[in-house]
Design an enzyme around this catalytic site. Structure first.
Site, PDB file in Angstrom:
ATOM      1  N   HIS A 256      28.544  31.786   5.330  1.00 44.63           N
ATOM      2  CA  HIS A 256      27.390  31.871   6.223  1.00 44.63           C
ATOM      3  C   HIS A 256      26.282  30.993   5.635  1.00 44.63           C
ATOM      4  O   HIS A 256      26.357  30.544   4.486  1.00 44.63           O
ATOM      5  CB  HIS A 256      26.921  33.309   6.365  1.00 44.63           C
ATOM      6  CG  HIS A 256      27.843  34.170   7.157  1.00 44.63           C
ATOM      7  ND1 HIS A 256      27.592  35.493   7.407  1.00 44.63           N
ATOM      8  CD2 HIS A 256      29.029  33.894   7.767  1.00 44.63           C
ATOM      9  CE1 HIS A 256      28.569  35.999   8.135  1.00 44.63           C
ATOM     10  NE2 HIS A 256      29.453  35.056   8.367  1.00 44.63           N
TER      11      HIS A 256
ATOM     12  N   GLU B 180      23.293  31.554   4.509  1.00 42.72           N
ATOM     13  CA  GLU B 180      22.632  32.027   3.305  1.00 42.72           C
ATOM     14  C   GLU B 180      23.468  31.725   2.067  1.00 42.72           C
ATOM     15  O   GLU B 180      22.952  31.284   1.035  1.00 42.72           O
ATOM     16  CB  GLU B 180      22.393  33.542   3.373  1.00 42.72           C
ATOM     17  CG  GLU B 180      21.597  33.990   4.564  1.00 42.72           C
ATOM     18  CD  GLU B 180      22.457  34.379   5.772  1.00 42.72           C
ATOM     19  OE1 GLU B 180      23.403  33.633   6.125  1.00 42.72           O
ATOM     20  OE2 GLU B 180      22.171  35.426   6.368  1.00 42.72           O
TER      21      GLU B 180
ATOM     22  N   CYS C   6      23.485  39.327   7.310  1.00 47.89           N
ATOM     23  CA  CYS C   6      24.391  40.414   7.678  1.00 47.89           C
ATOM     24  C   CYS C   6      24.458  41.444   6.555  1.00 47.89           C
ATOM     25  O   CYS C   6      24.345  41.125   5.380  1.00 47.89           O
ATOM     26  CB  CYS C   6      25.772  39.882   8.037  1.00 47.89           C
ATOM     27  SG  CYS C   6      26.608  38.976   6.727  1.00 47.89           S
TER      28      CYS C   6
ATOM     29  N   CYS D   7      26.044  39.104   3.490  1.00 47.01           N
ATOM     30  CA  CYS D   7      25.062  38.164   2.936  1.00 47.01           C
ATOM     31  C   CYS D   7      23.909  38.885   2.242  1.00 47.01           C
ATOM     32  O   CYS D   7      23.400  38.409   1.223  1.00 47.01           O
ATOM     33  CB  CYS D   7      24.521  37.256   4.032  1.00 47.01           C
ATOM     34  SG  CYS D   7      25.766  36.126   4.674  1.00 47.01           S
TER      35      CYS D   7
END
Length: 147
Positions: free
Chosen positions: A50, A52, A75, A84
């Site tokens: 993701h 991040e 998330c 994350c």
């Protein structure tokens, strides 16, 4: 509508995710320390990092004084990838700035709550209108539930 140069960069980073990130939303993130961007990332194809995580991987050094700017709430749950929010906590990030909450019912504020419970200051709503314009078309896809 207040513009923020770092969130503007995160939004631009998110646009780089298309179309490869689909059906996941095109999230972007930048990591800032001392006013300088030290890391960047955007959502990779399904099963990949993701935004991040990509930004964290691209940064060097102590992150305790760094601020992570991200276009969508990190998330809080394990899907195809680890949460994350947990990675941000483990990295020791100093602060997080989020453009908009994730409307996915599995998250919807839970990522923010995890960060705050760990003592990380979180600001939500920076350039929210622009983030909604970029992410809105991708957040209601039924297939997005795998994020």
């Amino acid at each position: 509508m207040r513009l923020d140069p770092h969130m503007s960069q995160a939004l631009a980073e998110g646009r780089k995710a298309l179309p490869g990130c689909l059906p996941n939303p095109p999230v972007g993130s930048v990591l800032v320390r001392g006013g300088q961007i030290i890391g960047r990332g955007h959502t990779q194809p399904p099963g990949g990092a993701h935004a991040e995580i990509a930004a964290l991987r691209s940064a060097q050094g102590d992150l305790s004084t760094a601020t992570l700017y991200v276009t969508l709430e990190p998330c809080s749950f394990q899907g195809r990838t680890p949460a994350c929010a947990e990675a941000i906590i483990a990295a020791g990030i100093g602060a997080v700035v989020v453009a908009m909450l994730d409307p996915d019912p599995r998250n919807d504020g839970a990522g923010i709550a995890k960060l705050e419970a760990a003592g990380i200051p979180v600001t939500v709503g920076v350039m929210a209108e622009q983030a909604q314009a970029d992410l809105g078309p991708y957040l209601n896809l039924p297939a997005n539930r795998g994020r």
